[in-house]
Scaffold this motif. Structure first.
Motif, PDB file in Angstrom:
ATOM      1  N   ILE A  62       2.199   1.154  -9.211  1.00 10.86           N
ATOM      2  CA  ILE A  62       3.355   1.853  -8.640  1.00 10.86           C
ATOM      3  C   ILE A  62       4.114   0.950  -7.679  1.00 10.86           C
ATOM      4  N   ASP A  63       3.396   0.140  -6.901  1.00 10.46           N
ATOM      5  CA  ASP A  63       4.070  -0.802  -6.002  1.00 10.46           C
ATOM      6  C   ASP A  63       4.943  -1.782  -6.779  1.00 10.46           C
ATOM      7  N   ALA A  64       4.464  -2.236  -7.927  1.00  4.99           N
ATOM      8  CA  ALA A  64       5.244  -3.160  -8.757  1.00  4.99           C
ATOM      9  C   ALA A  64       6.502  -2.474  -9.282  1.00  4.99           C
ATOM     10  N   ILE A  65       6.371  -1.233  -9.714  1.00  5.44           N
ATOM     11  CA  ILE A  65       7.529  -0.494 -10.223  1.00  5.44           C
ATOM     12  C   ILE A  65       8.533  -0.242  -9.099  1.00  5.44           C
ATOM     13  N   LYS A  66       8.044   0.124  -7.921  1.00  2.00           N
ATOM     14  CA  LYS A  66       8.916   0.337  -6.770  1.00  2.00           C
ATOM     15  C   LYS A  66       9.671  -0.933  -6.406  1.00  2.00           C
ATOM     16  N   ALA A  67       9.061  -2.096  -6.661  1.00  3.20           N
ATOM     17  CA  ALA A  67       9.700  -3.373  -6.364  1.00  3.20           C
ATOM     18  C   ALA A  67      10.690  -3.791  -7.445  1.00  3.20           C
ATOM     19  N   GLY A  68      10.877  -2.938  -8.459  1.00  2.00           N
ATOM     20  CA  GLY A  68      11.862  -3.220  -9.496  1.00  2.00           C
ATOM     21  C   GLY A  68      11.309  -3.929 -10.716  1.00  2.00           C
ATOM     22  N   LYS A  69       9.998  -4.024 -10.828  1.00  2.00           N
ATOM     23  CA  LYS A  69       9.381  -4.686 -11.970  1.00  2.00           C
ATOM     24  C   LYS A  69       9.110  -3.685 -13.089  1.00  2.00           C
ATOM     25  N   THR A  70       9.167  -4.150 -14.319  1.00  2.00           N
ATOM     26  CA  THR A  70       8.728  -3.358 -15.450  1.00  2.00           C
ATOM     27  C   THR A  70       7.233  -3.576 -15.586  1.00  2.00           C
ATOM     28  N   ALA A  71       6.467  -2.503 -15.753  1.00  2.00           N
ATOM     29  CA  ALA A  71       5.006  -2.598 -15.826  1.00  2.00           C
ATOM     30  C   ALA A  71       4.529  -2.247 -17.233  1.00  2.00           C
ATOM     31  N   ILE A  72       3.771  -3.149 -17.820  1.00  2.00           N
ATOM     32  CA  ILE A  72       3.082  -2.894 -19.080  1.00  2.00           C
ATOM     33  C   ILE A  72       1.644  -2.551 -18.708  1.00  2.00           C
ATOM     34  N   VAL A  73       1.190  -1.378 -19.115  1.00  2.00           N
ATOM     35  CA  VAL A  73      -0.134  -0.898 -18.704  1.00  2.00           C
ATOM     36  C   VAL A  73      -1.001  -0.677 -19.937  1.00  2.00           C
ATOM     37  N   HIS A  74      -2.122  -1.408 -19.985  1.00  2.35           N
ATOM     38  CA  HIS A  74      -3.111  -1.268 -21.056  1.00  2.35           C
ATOM     39  C   HIS A  74      -4.206  -0.334 -20.543  1.00  2.35           C
ATOM     40  N   LEU A  75      -4.339   0.823 -21.151  1.00  2.40           N
ATOM     41  CA  LEU A  75      -5.344   1.801 -20.718  1.00  2.40           C
ATOM     42  C   LEU A  75      -6.622   1.714 -21.549  1.00  2.40           C
ATOM     43  N   THR A  76      -6.792   0.649 -22.299  1.00  2.00           N
ATOM     44  CA  THR A  76      -7.910   0.527 -23.228  1.00  2.00           C
ATOM     45  C   THR A  76      -9.257   0.346 -22.539  1.00  2.00           C
ATOM     46  N   GLU A  77      -9.277  -0.117 -21.301  1.00  2.00           N
ATOM     47  CA  GLU A  77     -10.529  -0.362 -20.588  1.00  2.00           C
ATOM     48  C   GLU A  77     -11.059   0.873 -19.863  1.00  2.00           C
ATOM     49  N   LEU A  78     -10.301   1.965 -19.886  1.00  2.00           N
ATOM     50  CA  LEU A  78     -10.676   3.153 -19.124  1.00  2.00           C
ATOM     51  C   LEU A  78     -11.305   4.220 -20.007  1.00  2.00           C
ATOM     52  N   LYS A  79     -12.132   5.050 -19.390  1.00  2.48           N
ATOM     53  CA  LYS A  79     -12.632   6.241 -20.076  1.00  2.48           C
ATOM     54  C   LYS A  79     -11.449   7.173 -20.306  1.00  2.48           C
ATOM     55  N   THR A  80     -11.562   8.043 -21.282  1.00  3.00           N
ATOM     56  CA  THR A  80     -10.460   8.928 -21.649  1.00  3.00           C
ATOM     57  C   THR A  80      -9.991   9.770 -20.473  1.00  3.00           C
ATOM     58  N   GLU A  81     -10.918  10.335 -19.711  1.00  2.00           N
ATOM     59  CA  GLU A  81     -10.549  11.189 -18.577  1.00  2.00           C
ATOM     60  C   GLU A  81      -9.790  10.397 -17.516  1.00  2.00           C
ATOM     61  N   THR A  82     -10.250   9.182 -17.230  1.00  2.00           N
ATOM     62  CA  THR A  82      -9.593   8.352 -16.228  1.00  2.00           C
ATOM     63  C   THR A  82      -8.229   7.883 -16.726  1.00  2.00           C
ATOM     64  N   ALA A  83      -8.141   7.547 -17.998  1.00  2.00           N
ATOM     65  CA  ALA A  83      -6.860   7.116 -18.577  1.00  2.00           C
ATOM     66  C   ALA A  83      -5.817   8.231 -18.479  1.00  2.00           C
ATOM     67  N   ILE A  84      -6.238   9.466 -18.693  1.00  2.00           N
ATOM     68  CA  ILE A  84      -5.321  10.602 -18.584  1.00  2.00           C
ATOM     69  C   ILE A  84      -4.843  10.760 -17.142  1.00  2.00           C
ATOM     70  N   ARG A  85      -5.744  10.615 -16.184  1.00  2.00           N
ATOM     71  CA  ARG A  85      -5.356  10.713 -14.766  1.00  2.00           C
ATOM     72  C   ARG A  85      -4.386   9.609 -14.384  1.00  2.00           C
ATOM     73  N   VAL A  86      -4.660   8.381 -14.840  1.00  2.00           N
ATOM     74  CA  VAL A  86      -3.774   7.253 -14.545  1.00  2.00           C
ATOM     75  C   VAL A  86      -2.397   7.494 -15.153  1.00  2.00           C
ATOM     76  N   LEU A  87      -2.382   7.924 -16.400  1.00  2.00           N
ATOM     77  CA  LEU A  87      -1.110   8.182 -17.079  1.00  2.00           C
ATOM     78  C   LEU A  87      -0.334   9.303 -16.396  1.00  2.00           C
ATOM     79  N   ASP A  88      -1.017  10.350 -15.972  1.00  2.00           N
ATOM     80  CA  ASP A  88      -0.358  11.446 -15.251  1.00  2.00           C
ATOM     81  C   ASP A  88       0.253  10.968 -13.937  1.00  2.00           C
ATOM     82  N   MET A  89      -0.488  10.178 -13.184  1.00  2.00           N
ATOM     83  CA  MET A  89       0.002   9.692 -11.893  1.00  2.00           C
ATOM     84  C   MET A  89       1.198   8.757 -12.084  1.00  2.00           C
ATOM     85  N   LEU A  90       1.099   7.855 -13.053  1.00  2.00           N
ATOM     86  CA  LEU A  90       2.202   6.930 -13.304  1.00  2.00           C
ATOM     87  C   LEU A  90       3.432   7.658 -13.835  1.00  2.00           C
TER      88      LEU A  90
END
Length: 109
Positions: A52-80
């Motif tokens: 989020i700090d990178a996005i706030k600074a005007g950067k485009t963020a590519i996020v790979h959620l492949t390393e996370l458990k499904t439940e955690t990936a959903i939480r990360v995606l929801d927050m982002l």
């Protein structure tokens, strides 16, 4: 920076002018030195703040959620997704579990 500060601004510096206190935003210099695209592979929910700090600074963020458990990936995606909505940006699914979050003003065709 705490969890509730992620949508707020950086702490403001206090200056004095003619006897009054004036608060001025301090620039973020550490994130502005990086390129226009940042790639993240979060390993836990705690990594969301950096993204989020990178996005706030005007950067485009590519996020790979492949390393996370499904439940955690959903939480990360929801927050982002909530952060990108608040920042008036966009989210695009590039492949399964790979997303691009762009700040306001960046359009993907």
């Amino acid at each position: 920076m705490g969890m509730f500060d992620i949508f707020g601004k950086e702490p403001k510096a206090k200056t004095e002018r003619s006897g009054r206190e004036i608060f001025v935003d301090e620039p973020k210099t550490d994130l502005n030195k990086k390129g226009p695209v940042a790639v993240f592979s979060p390993t836990s929910y705690d990594d969301v703040e950096k993204i989020i700090d990178a996005i706030k600074a005007g950067k485009t963020a590519i996020v790979h959620l492949t390393e996370l458990k499904t439940e955690t990936a959903i939480r990360v995606l929801d927050m982002l997704s909530g952060a990108i909505y608040a920042l008036d940006g966009g989210v695009y699914e590039m492949e399964k579990n790979i997303f691009m979050f762009s700040p306001t003003g960046v359009e993907v065709l």
